[in-house]
Design an enzyme around this catalytic site. Structure first.
Site, PDB file in Angstrom:
ATOM      1  N   ASN A 115     -10.564  -3.498  -6.365  1.00  0.00           N
ATOM      2  CA  ASN A 115      -9.836  -2.419  -7.052  1.00  0.00           C
ATOM      3  C   ASN A 115     -10.647  -2.201  -8.306  1.00  0.00           C
ATOM      4  O   ASN A 115     -10.359  -1.194  -8.902  1.00  0.00           O
ATOM      5  CB  ASN A 115      -8.528  -2.979  -7.500  1.00  0.00           C
TER       6      ASN A 115
ATOM      7  N   ASP B 229       0.652  -1.088  -0.130  1.00  0.00           N
ATOM      8  CA  ASP B 229       0.007  -0.006   0.079  1.00  0.00           C
ATOM      9  C   ASP B 229       0.978   1.141  -0.102  1.00  0.00           C
ATOM     10  O   ASP B 229       2.175   1.149   0.383  1.00  0.00           O
ATOM     11  CB  ASP B 229      -0.836  -0.035   1.295  1.00  0.00           C
TER      12      ASP B 229
END
Length: 252
Positions: A80, A32
């Site tokens: 996503n 991330d």
């Protein structure tokens, strides 16, 4: 793990190291911070994702040199798809570039590539590249590199529950036979070592639908470093912190 500790079902006994600590067999990483890395430098998000791919190369190679048996990377979650189409296209382009550029090295280094998640939802050219990479590394017997593509842990568990329900409904399985082992046998990770250490970069403190079942007895480590800046020293430090923890798996 102390000698008095009894691993829970599905728990792993990490490998002893010469320094008195333990080396995790299976490490997973939520990678991330690419977007924030780029924003801090007034760069487009694509630049952050490109830098993130370089971090993948560094960490996968370093994990191999350290003797990590399995490394699982959260590359594209089932959530996503909510991102802008342009960014999804950029991510798919980087995935294709990574496979084309690094596959020969993985074959040479005896890496076994695995994918968890429903990657067949991707475009046909991406699917063909992934299939080829899986086939070319299928006979290798070295370290595992597991890429999570279109993966979501809740969907994984729902699919396992449905399969078990269908078996019971068909009379092929008794309800009493449903236990943790029966569920684990239907997960995408069923033939991987139990998860020992899960790392998330960028200072966020959540699992984001990643390996929820598998993380039941894993050690969790959240670091502030943005993924493109996560280097060999940071990974070594994470493994060292794992080695200092006492894993009791519910015991004393």
């Amino acid at each position: 793990m102390s000698a008095a500790s009894a691993p829970a079902p599905g728990a792993s006994s990490a490998t002893a190291t010469g320094g008195g600590g333990t080396l995790p067999r299976h490490v997973a990483i939520i990678m991330d911070g690419n977007g924030r890395w780029a924003k801090k430098r007034f760069l487009p998000r694509l630049a952050g994702h490109k830098a993130g791919v370089e971090a993948v190369r560094r960490i996968t190679r370093h994990a191999r040199t350290m003797g990590i048996e399995a490394l699982t990377l959260y590359a594209f979650s089932s959530e996503n798809w909510r991102r802008p189409a342009e960014e999804i296209g950029d991510l798919m382009g980087l995935l294709k570039h990574f496979i084309r550029a690094d596959l020969d090295e993985m074959v040479r280094d005896n890496v076994r590539l695995r994918v968890i998640g429903d990657y067949r939802r991707f475009s046909t050219d991406v699917v063909a590249l992934v299939d080829d990479a899986l086939a070319r590394t299928s006979q290798n017997d070295g370290p595992l590199l597991v890429i999570a593509l279109n993966y979501g842990s809740q969907a994984e568990l729902v699919a396992a529950a449905r399969t078990l329900a269908e078996r019971v409904q068909a009379g092929a399985m008794a309800i009493d036979a449903i236990d943790a082992d029966a569920i684990e046998a239907l997960l995408d990770t069923r033939d991987l070592p139990p998860l020992d250490l899960l790392i998330r970069t960028s200072g966020e403190y959540r699992l984001s639908n990643f390996l929820l079942w598998q993380a039941a007895y894993a050690e969790l480590l959240f670091v502030d470093t943005l993924w493109p800046d996560f280097d060999e020293a940071a990974f070594t430090n994470a493994v060292a912190q794992f080695g200092e923890r006492q894993r009791r798996f519910g015991g004393l």
